[in-house]
Write an enzyme that holds these catalytic residues in place. Structure first.
Site, mmCIF file in Angstrom:
data_model
loop_
_atom_site.group_PDB
_atom_site.id
_atom_site.type_symbol
_atom_site.label_atom_id
_atom_site.label_comp_id
_atom_site.label_asym_id
_atom_site.label_seq_id
_atom_site.Cartn_x
_atom_site.Cartn_y
_atom_site.Cartn_z
ATOM 1 N N GLN A 281 40.561 -4.215 -72.564
ATOM 2 C CA GLN A 281 41.571 -4.270 -71.497
ATOM 3 C C GLN A 281 42.918 -4.696 -72.070
ATOM 4 O O GLN A 281 42.979 -5.594 -72.904
ATOM 5 C CB GLN A 281 41.141 -5.263 -70.410
ATOM 6 C CG GLN A 281 40.058 -4.733 -69.485
ATOM 7 C CD GLN A 281 40.556 -3.655 -68.514
ATOM 8 O OE1 GLN A 281 41.685 -3.184 -68.599
ATOM 9 N NE2 GLN A 281 39.686 -3.261 -67.609
ATOM 10 N N TYR A 310 28.561 1.217 -69.229
ATOM 11 C CA TYR A 310 29.950 1.450 -69.660
ATOM 12 C C TYR A 310 30.506 0.143 -70.238
ATOM 13 O O TYR A 310 31.509 -0.380 -69.789
ATOM 14 C CB TYR A 310 30.838 1.914 -68.501
ATOM 15 C CG TYR A 310 30.287 3.056 -67.688
ATOM 16 C CD1 TYR A 310 30.617 4.365 -68.015
ATOM 17 C CD2 TYR A 310 29.441 2.834 -66.597
ATOM 18 C CE1 TYR A 310 30.129 5.427 -67.275
ATOM 19 C CE2 TYR A 310 28.946 3.887 -65.853
ATOM 20 C CZ TYR A 310 29.292 5.172 -66.186
ATOM 21 O OH TYR A 310 28.809 6.217 -65.445
ATOM 22 N N GLU A 331 26.858 2.164 -73.812
ATOM 23 C CA GLU A 331 28.214 2.662 -74.060
ATOM 24 C C GLU A 331 28.115 3.983 -74.827
ATOM 25 O O GLU A 331 27.255 4.148 -75.687
ATOM 26 C CB GLU A 331 28.983 1.603 -74.869
ATOM 27 C CG GLU A 331 30.204 2.070 -75.601
ATOM 28 C CD GLU A 331 31.331 2.577 -74.711
ATOM 29 O OE1 GLU A 331 31.612 1.962 -73.663
ATOM 30 O OE2 GLU A 331 31.917 3.617 -75.062
ATOM 31 N N ASP A 379 31.220 -0.409 -65.089
ATOM 32 C CA ASP A 379 32.675 -0.435 -65.291
ATOM 33 C C ASP A 379 33.100 0.921 -65.853
ATOM 34 O O ASP A 379 33.511 1.030 -66.997
ATOM 35 C CB ASP A 379 33.021 -1.578 -66.271
ATOM 36 C CG ASP A 379 34.523 -1.762 -66.441
ATOM 37 O OD1 ASP A 379 35.302 -1.042 -65.790
ATOM 38 O OD2 ASP A 379 34.918 -2.640 -67.237
ATOM 39 N N CYS A 406 38.599 1.118 -62.137
ATOM 40 C CA CYS A 406 40.036 1.304 -62.361
ATOM 41 C C CYS A 406 40.591 2.391 -61.449
ATOM 42 O O CYS A 406 41.740 2.790 -61.594
ATOM 43 C CB CYS A 406 40.309 1.621 -63.824
ATOM 44 S SG CYS A 406 39.325 2.987 -64.444
HETATM 45 N N1 SAH Z 1 33.347 -2.971 -69.627
HETATM 46 C C1 SAH Z 1 34.156 -2.737 -70.799
HETATM 47 C C2 SAH Z 1 34.619 -1.297 -70.955
HETATM 48 C C3 SAH Z 1 35.135 -0.608 -69.726
HETATM 49 S S1 SAH Z 1 36.018 0.900 -70.001
HETATM 50 C C4 SAH Z 1 35.351 -3.679 -70.807
HETATM 51 O O1 SAH Z 1 35.772 -4.160 -69.766
HETATM 52 O O2 SAH Z 1 35.890 -3.943 -71.885
HETATM 53 C C5 SAH Z 1 34.838 2.123 -69.777
HETATM 54 C C6 SAH Z 1 33.958 2.351 -70.977
HETATM 55 O O3 SAH Z 1 33.039 3.374 -70.633
HETATM 56 C C7 SAH Z 1 34.678 2.800 -72.237
HETATM 57 O O4 SAH Z 1 34.302 1.990 -73.302
HETATM 58 C C8 SAH Z 1 34.170 4.235 -72.436
HETATM 59 O O5 SAH Z 1 34.048 4.577 -73.798
HETATM 60 C C9 SAH Z 1 32.821 4.187 -71.773
HETATM 61 N N2 SAH Z 1 32.282 5.459 -71.264
HETATM 62 C C10 SAH Z 1 32.948 6.536 -70.810
HETATM 63 N N3 SAH Z 1 32.100 7.466 -70.366
HETATM 64 C C11 SAH Z 1 30.847 6.977 -70.545
HETATM 65 C C12 SAH Z 1 29.552 7.476 -70.278
HETATM 66 N N4 SAH Z 1 29.355 8.675 -69.744
HETATM 67 N N5 SAH Z 1 28.498 6.698 -70.578
HETATM 68 C C13 SAH Z 1 28.674 5.465 -71.124
HETATM 69 N N6 SAH Z 1 29.879 4.946 -71.399
HETATM 70 C C14 SAH Z 1 30.954 5.683 -71.117
#
Ligand code: SAH
Length: 542
Positions: A281, A310, A331, A379, A406
């Protein structure tokens, strides 16, 4: 229909998702950049469609008390920020209002207020910058794209970045101009340097510089390093190879030219390793508040298994680990998973496991293997949860789901889908992680059959009783609201049913074809058809 170039008078009543003002003239929604709700303006129409138009303010007849002088000199041109023309009070009000409206209209809630965690500081908060570079008359410069274009607006000092980040940009541009390093040109797909990417740890002060290049080699790296090493906190230089056409900033290949290739930072009391590709973030202080809220809402106990979908580099997963029995993160980006595993090790956390893969597919796989988490945190990126993830959540049936989002519109859509699977929204909090920009984060708590003191609210309209609505994923009301929000068009049930039928979807009994062969129904115009199709795509119906 409104007339292009004609001037009209109107009152700004609302905002779009992108933060533009909305005024209504002769029943038509007019989108106005830099407008503030409550203002009476004279506006010139720039583009006119049947039910919506876009325009520009010609004169403000009644000024909002929230209007202020822009502190950023390039704010009007630069596509980076949206709100320098208003005070922060109005900005946070409109963001909280947007979350509430989405949850009510698209999520079927009846919230009267959504609280927002406002940021204590609107300046210098962004710990990551991506400057596109361009050249004119033999001089290279860096800045940000003008809204909706790929024209680079030069920016000497970006107010939402820390000064150190701009210093890095200046040092790189000094090197580029001195050694005549070529700058990438999208039209010809020639030239070397595309973007300057800078990430700075808010607590550690460590700086990662990543130069995105249309090639694998930079000339005179020593001269570049000599300049960068003078900047306090400079830790590592990475080259990202991006030889593809298109909008993606980073390429797939990373070559470390100096230092470890990553930086470290502290968040929620834990130490994190951050590579250029890893999601982190951008607003450290506000992210911490968002995560603290998520952790509180998760209500984790020592026996709980927590699944964090995620999970990025494992920020939320690891911040929850000490309260839980076991935490599992999923992830999709391998480099981020590597970082997440490393982050667990460097913090001495041994009850965390990370999987690399698509969240939905991994969750279904875990479910098939008998994993039944007590709490699931999601997320996702802006597009929200996919059908597999919703299905996996439904089968795993966790006690609580904490949804960090978001995009309030996709959040609201998913809340509606989870409610159909027995969950109830318990709380919603907006968080401002992007002061001066239109994005807003939200964290909601959904729970299943746990809170018995609260009455479960059941709200429905006769229209929603049409079961084909549920089979087809979104109700007519949701489609209408989505279309209105995203294109300013009003569409009828009849039009929606026509397009659903065209797409081979079930249509409820109220919307069947007319009985008599010769009965005339108005046909959905193509502009509305496109908007309805967009909405149906968004809701995963087609
Ligand atoms: N919760 C974490 C990241 C949130 S951002 C934080 O707050 O730091 C969303 C994340 O989802 C990113 O790291 C992105 O790479 C991942 N992402 C995107 N599409 C995805 C999918 N289909 N499956 C798993 N992860 C995914």
């Amino acid at each position: 229909m409104l007339v292009k170039n004609q001037v009209y008078e109107a009152v700004v009543t609302d905002y779009t998702a992108e933060g533009q003002g909305v005024a209504h003239v002769e029943g038509c929604a007019v989108f106005l950049p830099n407008a503030i709700a409550g203002e009476r303006v004279r506006l010139r129409i720039e583009k006119a469609q049947k039910t919506w138009a876009s325009g520009k303010i010609v004169e403000i007849l009644e000024k909002s008390p929230h209007r202020c002088n822009r502190a950023c000199p390039v704010a009007k041109l630069c596509g980076g920020c949206d709100f320098w023309h208003m005070d922060y009070e109005e900005e946070t009000r409109l963001k909280a209002e947007r979350v509430k409206t989405c949850l009510n209209r698209l999520g079927g809630e009846a919230l009267t207020e959504v609280p927002i965690l406002a940021a204590p500081d609107c300046r210098g908060y962004r710990n990551k910058a991506q400057y596109p570079v361009a050249a004119k008359k033999g001089r290279a410069y860096a800045g940000f794209f003008r809204a909706g274009t790929h024209d680079v607006v030069e920016n000497q000092r970006c107010l939402i970045l820390p000064e150190e980040t701009d210093t890095v940009k200046d040092a790189v541009m000094d090197y580029v101009n001195q050694f005549r390093v070529s700058v990438y040109d999208e039209a010809t797909h020639k030239g070397l340097l595309r973007h300057i990417y800078v990430r700075r740890g808010a607590v550690s002060g460590q700086i990662l510089v990543c130069l995105v290049c249309n090639g694998e080699k930079l000339p005179k790296v020593d001269a570049l390093l000599a300049r960068l090493k003078r900047i306090p906190g400079f830790t590592t230089l990475v080259l990202s190879v991006n030889t593809k056409k298109g909008n993606a900033v980073l390429g797939d290949e990373f070559i470390t030219l100096y230092g470890p290739g990553y930086i470290e930072d502290t968040l929620c009391g834990l130490n994190f390793r951050l590579s250029p590709r890893s999601f982190y973030q951008v607003n450290h202080h506000q992210a911490q508040r968002l995560y603290e809220t998520a952790i509180e809402q998760a209500g984790i106990t020592k026996n709980d298994t927590v699944l964090d979908l995620y999970c990025g580099v494992g920020t939320i997963t690891l911040a929850m680990a000490s309260a839980a029995g076991k935490v599992i993160g999923v992830e999709v980006i391998p480099q981020a998973v590597e970082d997440a595993r490393d982050n667990a090790r460097r913090n001495g956390i041994d009850n965390a496991e990370f999987f690399c893969g698509d969240a939905g597919q991994a969750a279904l796989e875990l479910e098939r293997n008998g994993v039944r988490p007590d709490v699931v945190v999601v997320d996702p990126p802006r597009k929200g949860l996919n059908a597999d993830t919703i299905e996996a959540l439904s089968r795993m049936a966790p006690r609580r789901i904490v949804y960090v989002s978001c995009d309030p519109a996709t959040l609201a859509r998913d809340v509606a889908l989870l409610k159909q699977r027995g969950y109830t929204l318990q709380s919603a909090t907006a968080a401002d992680l992007f002061p001066r920009c239109s994005h807003v984060e939200t964290v909601v708590l959904l729970s299943k059959g746990e809170i018995d003191s609260k009455k479960v609210r059941v709200e429905f309209s006769l229209e929603d009783m049409d079961m084909s609505d549920f089979q087809d994923k979104a109700t007519y009301t949701q489609i209408k609201d989505y279309v209105l929000e995203h294109s300013g068009l009003k569409v009828s049930n009849l039009y929606i049913s026509q397009i659903k039928r065209k797409c081979g979807l079930e249509v409820g009994k109220n919307y069947n074809l007319p009985k008599a062969e010769d009965s005339r129904q108005p046909q959905c115009p193509s502009e509305k058809e496109n908007a309805i199709r967009e909405a149906m795509k968004y809701f995963g119906m087609i």
